[in-house]
Design a protein around this motif. Structure first.
Motif, PDB file in Angstrom:
ATOM      1  N   ARG A  35     -58.736 -11.805  22.635  1.00  0.00           N
ATOM      2  CA  ARG A  35     -58.691 -12.450  23.954  1.00  0.00           C
ATOM      3  C   ARG A  35     -59.539 -13.724  23.923  1.00  0.00           C
ATOM      4  O   ARG A  35     -59.147 -14.750  24.459  1.00  0.00           O
ATOM      5  CB  ARG A  35     -59.181 -11.529  25.053  1.00  0.00           C
ATOM      6  N   LYS A  36     -60.706 -13.654  23.290  1.00  0.00           N
ATOM      7  CA  LYS A  36     -61.536 -14.848  23.156  1.00  0.00           C
ATOM      8  C   LYS A  36     -60.776 -15.925  22.385  1.00  0.00           C
ATOM      9  O   LYS A  36     -60.785 -17.099  22.763  1.00  0.00           O
ATOM     10  CB  LYS A  36     -62.844 -14.513  22.459  1.00  0.00           C
ATOM     11  N   GLN A  37     -60.086 -15.530  21.331  1.00  0.00           N
ATOM     12  CA  GLN A  37     -59.305 -16.495  20.560  1.00  0.00           C
ATOM     13  C   GLN A  37     -58.161 -17.071  21.391  1.00  0.00           C
ATOM     14  O   GLN A  37     -57.853 -18.256  21.300  1.00  0.00           O
ATOM     15  CB  GLN A  37     -58.757 -15.840  19.293  1.00  0.00           C
ATOM     16  N   LEU A  38     -57.519 -16.214  22.208  1.00  0.00           N
ATOM     17  CA  LEU A  38     -56.451 -16.698  23.089  1.00  0.00           C
ATOM     18  C   LEU A  38     -56.974 -17.765  24.036  1.00  0.00           C
ATOM     19  O   LEU A  38     -56.374 -18.821  24.198  1.00  0.00           O
ATOM     20  CB  LEU A  38     -55.883 -15.544  23.915  1.00  0.00           C
ATOM     21  N   LEU A  39     -58.103 -17.481  24.680  1.00  0.00           N
ATOM     22  CA  LEU A  39     -58.678 -18.438  25.623  1.00  0.00           C
ATOM     23  C   LEU A  39     -59.068 -19.731  24.928  1.00  0.00           C
ATOM     24  O   LEU A  39     -58.775 -20.821  25.405  1.00  0.00           O
ATOM     25  CB  LEU A  39     -59.881 -17.819  26.331  1.00  0.00           C
ATOM     26  N   ASP A  40     -59.738 -19.608  23.780  1.00  0.00           N
ATOM     27  CA  ASP A  40     -60.137 -20.800  23.024  1.00  0.00           C
ATOM     28  C   ASP A  40     -58.917 -21.632  22.628  1.00  0.00           C
ATOM     29  O   ASP A  40     -58.907 -22.852  22.744  1.00  0.00           O
ATOM     30  CB  ASP A  40     -60.931 -20.416  21.774  1.00  0.00           C
ATOM     31  N   ASP A  41     -57.869 -20.941  22.148  1.00  0.00           N
ATOM     32  CA  ASP A  41     -56.655 -21.626  21.714  1.00  0.00           C
ATOM     33  C   ASP A  41     -55.978 -22.307  22.897  1.00  0.00           C
ATOM     34  O   ASP A  41     -55.557 -23.461  22.819  1.00  0.00           O
ATOM     35  CB  ASP A  41     -55.709 -20.620  21.063  1.00  0.00           C
ATOM     36  N   ALA A  42     -55.894 -21.603  24.020  1.00  0.00           N
ATOM     37  CA  ALA A  42     -55.235 -22.158  25.201  1.00  0.00           C
ATOM     38  C   ALA A  42     -55.983 -23.382  25.730  1.00  0.00           C
ATOM     39  O   ALA A  42     -55.379 -24.369  26.123  1.00  0.00           O
ATOM     40  CB  ALA A  42     -55.113 -21.096  26.286  1.00  0.00           C
ATOM     41  N   ILE A  43     -57.307 -23.324  25.720  1.00  0.00           N
ATOM     42  CA  ILE A  43     -58.105 -24.448  26.222  1.00  0.00           C
ATOM     43  C   ILE A  43     -58.050 -25.628  25.264  1.00  0.00           C
ATOM     44  O   ILE A  43     -57.838 -26.766  25.663  1.00  0.00           O
ATOM     45  CB  ILE A  43     -59.561 -24.001  26.457  1.00  0.00           C
ATOM     46  N   SER A  44     -58.200 -25.375  23.964  1.00  0.00           N
ATOM     47  CA  SER A  44     -58.271 -26.470  22.998  1.00  0.00           C
ATOM     48  C   SER A  44     -56.935 -27.157  22.769  1.00  0.00           C
ATOM     49  O   SER A  44     -56.889 -28.333  22.430  1.00  0.00           O
ATOM     50  CB  SER A  44     -58.832 -25.965  21.666  1.00  0.00           C
ATOM     51  N   LYS A  45     -55.826 -26.441  22.956  1.00  0.00           N
ATOM     52  CA  LYS A  45     -54.515 -27.013  22.665  1.00  0.00           C
ATOM     53  C   LYS A  45     -53.640 -27.102  23.904  1.00  0.00           C
ATOM     54  O   LYS A  45     -52.428 -27.116  23.805  1.00  0.00           O
ATOM     55  CB  LYS A  45     -53.820 -26.175  21.600  1.00  0.00           C
ATOM     56  N   LYS A  46     -54.231 -27.158  25.070  1.00  0.00           N
ATOM     57  CA  LYS A  46     -53.481 -27.088  26.323  1.00  0.00           C
ATOM     58  C   LYS A  46     -52.360 -28.130  26.399  1.00  0.00           C
ATOM     59  O   LYS A  46     -51.290 -27.843  26.897  1.00  0.00           O
ATOM     60  CB  LYS A  46     -54.433 -27.245  27.505  1.00  0.00           C
ATOM     61  N   THR A  47     -52.597 -29.318  25.873  1.00  0.00           N
ATOM     62  CA  THR A  47     -51.591 -30.368  25.988  1.00  0.00           C
ATOM     63  C   THR A  47     -50.346 -30.072  25.163  1.00  0.00           C
ATOM     64  O   THR A  47     -49.305 -30.662  25.399  1.00  0.00           O
ATOM     65  CB  THR A  47     -52.166 -31.727  25.554  1.00  0.00           C
ATOM     66  N   ASN A  58     -56.271 -27.304  38.946  1.00  0.00           N
ATOM     67  CA  ASN A  58     -55.181 -26.425  39.352  1.00  0.00           C
ATOM     68  C   ASN A  58     -54.110 -26.426  38.272  1.00  0.00           C
ATOM     69  O   ASN A  58     -53.515 -27.448  37.987  1.00  0.00           O
ATOM     70  CB  ASN A  58     -54.578 -26.891  40.676  1.00  0.00           C
ATOM     71  N   PHE A  59     -53.836 -25.274  37.694  1.00  0.00           N
ATOM     72  CA  PHE A  59     -52.893 -25.229  36.588  1.00  0.00           C
ATOM     73  C   PHE A  59     -52.228 -23.865  36.482  1.00  0.00           C
ATOM     74  O   PHE A  59     -52.735 -22.852  36.927  1.00  0.00           O
ATOM     75  CB  PHE A  59     -53.596 -25.550  35.261  1.00  0.00           C
ATOM     76  N   VAL A  60     -51.028 -23.898  35.926  1.00  0.00           N
ATOM     77  CA  VAL A  60     -50.324 -22.712  35.453  1.00  0.00           C
ATOM     78  C   VAL A  60     -49.805 -23.111  34.090  1.00  0.00           C
ATOM     79  O   VAL A  60     -49.029 -24.046  33.976  1.00  0.00           O
ATOM     80  CB  VAL A  60     -49.126 -22.339  36.350  1.00  0.00           C
ATOM     81  N   TYR A  61     -50.247 -22.458  33.042  1.00  0.00           N
ATOM     82  CA  TYR A  61     -49.706 -22.796  31.738  1.00  0.00           C
ATOM     83  C   TYR A  61     -49.625 -21.573  30.858  1.00  0.00           C
ATOM     84  O   TYR A  61     -50.256 -20.560  31.105  1.00  0.00           O
ATOM     85  CB  TYR A  61     -50.473 -23.936  31.060  1.00  0.00           C
ATOM     86  N   SER A  62     -48.768 -21.668  29.864  1.00  0.00           N
ATOM     87  CA  SER A  62     -48.591 -20.550  28.941  1.00  0.00           C
ATOM     88  C   SER A  62     -48.641 -21.072  27.520  1.00  0.00           C
ATOM     89  O   SER A  62     -48.344 -22.226  27.258  1.00  0.00           O
ATOM     90  CB  SER A  62     -47.266 -19.838  29.196  1.00  0.00           C
ATOM     91  N   VAL A  63     -49.011 -20.203  26.628  1.00  0.00           N
ATOM     92  CA  VAL A  63     -49.039 -20.526  25.206  1.00  0.00           C
ATOM     93  C   VAL A  63     -48.384 -19.365  24.457  1.00  0.00           C
ATOM     94  O   VAL A  63     -48.592 -18.202  24.796  1.00  0.00           O
ATOM     95  CB  VAL A  63     -50.491 -20.765  24.704  1.00  0.00           C
ATOM     96  N   GLN A  64     -47.534 -19.710  23.484  1.00  0.00           N
ATOM     97  CA  GLN A  64     -46.942 -18.661  22.668  1.00  0.00           C
ATOM     98  C   GLN A  64     -48.028 -18.101  21.767  1.00  0.00           C
ATOM     99  O   GLN A  64     -48.718 -18.846  21.084  1.00  0.00           O
ATOM    100  CB  GLN A  64     -45.773 -19.209  21.853  1.00  0.00           C
ATOM    101  N   ALA A  65     -48.193 -16.800  21.795  1.00  0.00           N
ATOM    102  CA  ALA A  65     -49.309 -16.154  21.096  1.00  0.00           C
ATOM    103  C   ALA A  65     -48.810 -15.059  20.162  1.00  0.00           C
ATOM    104  O   ALA A  65     -49.318 -13.934  20.175  1.00  0.00           O
ATOM    105  CB  ALA A  65     -50.289 -15.593  22.123  1.00  0.00           C
ATOM    106  N   ASP A  66     -47.816 -15.385  19.347  1.00  0.00           N
ATOM    107  CA  ASP A  66     -47.230 -14.371  18.471  1.00  0.00           C
ATOM    108  C   ASP A  66     -48.211 -13.836  17.436  1.00  0.00           C
ATOM    109  O   ASP A  66     -48.022 -12.742  16.913  1.00  0.00           O
ATOM    110  CB  ASP A  66     -46.001 -14.937  17.763  1.00  0.00           C
ATOM    111  N   TRP A  67     -49.274 -14.571  17.159  1.00  0.00           N
ATOM    112  CA  TRP A  67     -50.245 -14.106  16.169  1.00  0.00           C
ATOM    113  C   TRP A  67     -50.971 -12.842  16.608  1.00  0.00           C
ATOM    114  O   TRP A  67     -51.573 -12.159  15.785  1.00  0.00           O
ATOM    115  CB  TRP A  67     -51.241 -15.223  15.838  1.00  0.00           C
TER     116      TRP A  67
END
Length: 192
Positions: A35-47, A58-67
Motif C-alpha cells: 500500500r505504501k508503494q501504491l501511494l508512492d507510485d501514484a503520487i510520484s507518477k500522477k501525470t 481536488n482529484f480523482v485518479y487511478s493507476v494500473q497496479a498489476d504488480w
C-alpha cells in the motif's frame, strides 16, 4: 462465505467479497508495504496516470497496479486476476460518468470487484442513463475512445456504498463520488 461468479464461461471463486460490514477489515491492506508503494507510485507518477479531474488538491485518479496481483491473490487466497486499478479520490469529489470501454478496439470490462482500503464509508458508486449527447475521451489505454456523459445529460438510475467489498458493473455508465472530506482509496480488481 464463498462467492461464485461466471465470467465468460469461467467460474471464479472468491472468499472475501461477500461479507458483512462487521466481517470486512482492511487492516492487512492498510498496514502493508505494497500500500505504501501504491501511494508512492501514484503520487510520484500522477501525470502518467488516468486523471479524471484535477483542480488543485481536488482529484480523482487511478493507476494500473498489476504488480500487486501476486500479493492480493496470496492474501485472499484467490487466482485469476488479470488487472488491478488503484483509485485515490479526494474529499467532496465526483468522478466523470463513463463506461469502462474502448470503442477503438472493442474491448470492455463488464465486472469489477471493489476492495475498499481506507476512508470508503463516504464513497458512492452511481449508475446513469444517458439523456443527451455522449462524448469521448482518451483513457489509460493508448489509443482509446472511452464514452462519457456530462452530468446534465444523465439520469441517475442506481447508487450504492463502496464501504465494503462488492461486485459492480462498470460497462454501464457509472461514476464514483467521495461525500466526505478525507481522501479515500480502493482497489478495483478485474478478472477479464
Amino acid at each position: 462465505m464463498l462467492f461464485r461468479s461466471k465470467l465468460r464461461g469461467h467460474t471464479i471463486q472468491m472468499n472475501f467479497f461477500e461479507t458483512s460490514n462487521s466481517e470486512y477489515n482492511p487492516t492487512v491492506l492498510l498496514n502493508s508495504e505494497f500500500r505504501k508503494q501504491l501511494l508512492d507510485d501514484a503520487i510520484s507518477k500522477k501525470t502518467q496516470h488516468r486523471i479524471f479531474r484535477t483542480e488543485g488538491e481536488n482529484f480523482v485518479y487511478s493507476v494500473q497496479a498489476d504488480w500487486i496481483i501476486p500479493e492480493i491473490e496470496s492474501i485472499f487466497g484467490i487466482t485469476g486476476i488479470k488487472r488491478i486499478l488503484y483509485f485515490v479520490v479526494a474529499g467532496q469529489i465526483q468522478g466523470s460518468i463513463h463506461q469502462d470501454a474502448n470503442l477503438l478496439n472493442g474491448r470492455h470490462t463488464q465486472e469489477s470487484y471493489i476492495l475498499p482500503i481506507e476512508n470508503c464509508d463516504g464513497m458512492l458508486m452511481s449508475w446513469w442513463r444517458p439523456t443527451g449527447d455522449i462524448e469521448y475521451f482518451e483513457g489509460a489505454e493508448k489509443p482509446s475512445k472511452v464514452p462519457r456523459i456530462k452530468p446534465e445529460h444523465a439520469e441517475k438510475i442506481a447508487e450504492t456504498s463502496l464501504a465494503k467489498p462488492l461486485r459492480v458493473d462498470v460497462f454501464q455508465f457509472h461514476s464514483v463520488k467521495n461525500t466526505q472530506n478525507n481522501v479515500a482509496d480502493f482497489l478495483s480488481i478485474r478478472f477479464e
